[in-house]
Design a protein around this motif. Structure first.
Motif, short mmCIF file in Angstrom:
data_model
loop_
_atom_site.label_atom_id
_atom_site.label_comp_id
_atom_site.label_asym_id
_atom_site.label_seq_id
_atom_site.Cartn_x
_atom_site.Cartn_y
_atom_site.Cartn_z
N ASP A 181 0.81 -1.22 0.00
CA ASP A 181 0.00 0.00 0.00
C ASP A 181 0.84 1.27 0.00
O ASP A 181 0.30 2.37 -0.06
N ARG A 182 2.17 1.12 0.03
CA ARG A 182 3.05 2.29 0.08
C ARG A 182 3.93 2.43 -1.16
O ARG A 182 4.72 3.36 -1.25
N VAL A 183 3.79 1.50 -2.11
CA VAL A 183 4.63 1.56 -3.30
C VAL A 183 3.80 1.23 -4.53
O VAL A 183 2.98 0.31 -4.53
N GLU A 184 4.00 2.02 -5.58
CA GLU A 184 3.40 1.75 -6.89
C GLU A 184 4.53 1.41 -7.85
O GLU A 184 5.48 2.19 -8.00
N LEU A 185 4.42 0.26 -8.51
CA LEU A 185 5.41 -0.15 -9.50
C LEU A 185 4.71 -0.17 -10.85
O LEU A 185 3.82 -0.97 -11.09
N ALA A 186 5.12 0.75 -11.73
CA ALA A 186 4.40 1.00 -12.98
C ALA A 186 5.26 0.66 -14.18
O ALA A 186 6.45 1.00 -14.23
N GLU A 187 4.65 0.04 -15.17
CA GLU A 187 5.34 -0.28 -16.42
C GLU A 187 5.21 0.92 -17.35
O GLU A 187 4.22 1.08 -18.05
N GLU A 188 6.23 1.76 -17.35
CA GLU A 188 6.20 2.96 -18.17
C GLU A 188 7.61 3.48 -18.38
O GLU A 188 8.56 3.06 -17.72
N SER A 189 7.75 4.43 -19.29
CA SER A 189 9.04 5.00 -19.65
C SER A 189 9.48 6.05 -18.65
O SER A 189 8.65 6.80 -18.11
N GLY A 190 10.78 6.14 -18.44
CA GLY A 190 11.32 7.20 -17.61
C GLY A 190 11.58 8.48 -18.38
O GLY A 190 11.73 9.54 -17.78
N TYR A 191 11.61 8.39 -19.70
CA TYR A 191 11.93 9.55 -20.52
C TYR A 191 10.81 10.58 -20.41
O TYR A 191 9.64 10.28 -20.66
N ASP A 192 11.14 11.79 -20.03
CA ASP A 192 10.15 12.85 -19.83
C ASP A 192 9.03 12.42 -18.88
O ASP A 192 7.86 12.78 -19.07
N THR A 193 9.37 11.65 -17.87
CA THR A 193 8.36 11.19 -16.91
C THR A 193 7.70 12.37 -16.20
O THR A 193 8.34 13.37 -15.90
N ALA A 194 6.41 12.22 -15.94
CA ALA A 194 5.66 13.22 -15.19
C ALA A 194 5.68 12.92 -13.70
O ALA A 194 5.10 13.65 -12.91
N ARG A 195 6.30 11.81 -13.31
CA ARG A 195 6.42 11.47 -11.90
C ARG A 195 7.38 12.46 -11.22
O ARG A 195 8.31 12.98 -11.83
N GLY A 196 7.19 12.67 -9.94
CA GLY A 196 8.06 13.58 -9.22
C GLY A 196 7.54 15.00 -9.29
O GLY A 196 6.49 15.25 -9.90
N PRO A 197 8.22 15.93 -8.62
CA PRO A 197 9.51 15.71 -7.94
C PRO A 197 9.34 14.89 -6.66
O PRO A 197 8.25 14.84 -6.09
N ALA A 198 10.43 14.27 -6.25
CA ALA A 198 10.42 13.41 -5.07
C ALA A 198 11.59 13.78 -4.17
O ALA A 198 12.59 14.36 -4.61
N ASP A 199 11.46 13.43 -2.90
CA ASP A 199 12.52 13.73 -1.93
C ASP A 199 13.77 12.88 -2.16
O ASP A 199 14.88 13.31 -1.83
N LEU A 200 13.57 11.69 -2.70
CA LEU A 200 14.68 10.80 -3.01
C LEU A 200 14.43 10.21 -4.38
O LEU A 200 13.36 9.63 -4.62
N VAL A 201 15.40 10.35 -5.28
CA VAL A 201 15.29 9.79 -6.62
C VAL A 201 16.43 8.81 -6.82
O VAL A 201 17.60 9.16 -6.65
N LEU A 202 16.09 7.58 -7.18
CA LEU A 202 17.08 6.55 -7.47
C LEU A 202 17.13 6.33 -8.97
O LEU A 202 16.08 6.23 -9.63
N CYS A 203 18.33 6.24 -9.50
CA CYS A 203 18.52 5.92 -10.91
C CYS A 203 19.78 5.06 -10.99
O CYS A 203 20.90 5.57 -11.10
N LEU A 204 19.60 3.77 -10.87
CA LEU A 204 20.73 2.85 -10.75
C LEU A 204 20.91 2.06 -12.05
O LEU A 204 20.11 1.17 -12.37
N GLY A 205 21.92 2.44 -12.80
CA GLY A 205 22.17 1.78 -14.08
C GLY A 205 21.10 2.06 -15.11
O GLY A 205 20.93 1.28 -16.05
N ALA A 206 20.37 3.18 -14.96
CA ALA A 206 19.24 3.46 -15.84
C ALA A 206 19.28 4.86 -16.42
O ALA A 206 18.25 5.37 -16.87
N SER A 207 20.44 5.50 -16.45
CA SER A 207 20.50 6.86 -16.99
C SER A 207 20.09 6.89 -18.46
O SER A 207 19.58 7.91 -18.94
N HIS A 208 20.30 5.78 -19.17
CA HIS A 208 19.89 5.71 -20.58
C HIS A 208 18.38 5.88 -20.74
O HIS A 208 17.90 6.26 -21.81
N ALA A 209 17.61 5.61 -19.67
CA ALA A 209 16.16 5.76 -19.74
C ALA A 209 15.72 7.21 -19.73
O ALA A 209 14.56 7.53 -20.02
#
Length: 253
Positions: free
Chosen positions: A86-114
């Protein structure tokens, strides 16, 4: 590949990258200290690190985005097992130009190409510019990014992936320079060690190696055998001890 029996995939990996338990625990402690209310995980896979941070920050919520439906399903199962669904949403979508955020903590691990369609290594600067916009003032970005631990030889480059070249990655100092130019201060700089790399690469192939060992000479498994042998050769003859992986904890300046 034998279509009648699916090849097991990545069940030996806790994290989808060269990240050991000791380092992961220290990261969780350091990031949880900032008490992030919102977390955004870009290229989250099965979101193991995010779920651990949520456990350490009981008031936090998270969104993870990724293209792999299989990895996301694994993450949802894991979240449910930990009473975090109930505290996490895992969504199948692109990170490019994402409308998600801003967030207090942003993780991007091995995914800068996204976050960029630029050719390496320019994609790193573009990704960091987008990450700067996705993090709240006073928040944190955890970037996991490859770098050259040393300049690869021509022979090593030839053994890596197709079209590998020495200009493809920054060195560590250059990577940190790109982060500061994007408007960050580096709170913490650390790199995966040899044991973490070996554990990741072995775990990445272990399920498939076990599957192939039970099918010696099986013509239906030939395509899988060729791919596994090529990947192992790329690692051992190409980028082992040459390609590094940095974890940068970044503060927006």
């Amino acid at each position: 590949m034998d279509d009648t029996e699916a090849v097991p995939r990545l069940t030996r990996l806790t994290f989808h990258g060269p990240l050991g338990e000791a380092r992961a625990g220290a990261m969780v402690d350091r990031l949880a200290r900032t008490r992030p209310g919102t977390i955004l995980d870009i290229g989250c896979g099965w979101a193991e690190l995010t779920l651990r941070i949520l456990t350490a920050v009981p008031a936090g919520t998270a969104v993870g985005i990724d293209h792999s439906a299989e990895d996301l399903a694994r993450g949802r199962r894991s979240a449910a097992e930990r009473d975090l669904a109930d505290r996490v949403e895992l969504a199948e979508e692109s990170g490019y130009d994402t409308a998600r955020g801003p967030a207090d903590l942003v993780l991007c691990l091995g995914a800068s190409h996204a976050l960029s369609d630029a050719a390496p290594p320019r994609h790193t600067a573009e990704a960091l510019a987008r990450l700067r916009r996705l993090v709240t003032p006073g928040g944190r970005v955890l970037l996991g990014e490859a770098f050259w631990a040393r300049t690869p030889t021509a022979g090593e480059l030839g053994a890596m992936w197709p079209d590998a070249h020495a200009g493809e990655h920054h060195d560590l100092a250059g990577l940190v320079d790109v982060a500061t130019a994007a408007g960050f201060r580096p709170e913490w700089i650390e790199t995966a060690n040899a044991d973490e790399w070996d554990e990741f690469e072995s775990g990445y192939l272990a399920d498939v190696e076990e599957w192939l060992a039970a099918r010696p000479g099986d013509a239906l498994a030939a395509e899988t055998r060729t791919w596994v042998d090529a990947h192992r050769a790329s690692w051992l003859r190409g980028y082992r001890d040459v390609l590094g992986f940095a974890y940068l904890t970044l503060i927006p300046a």
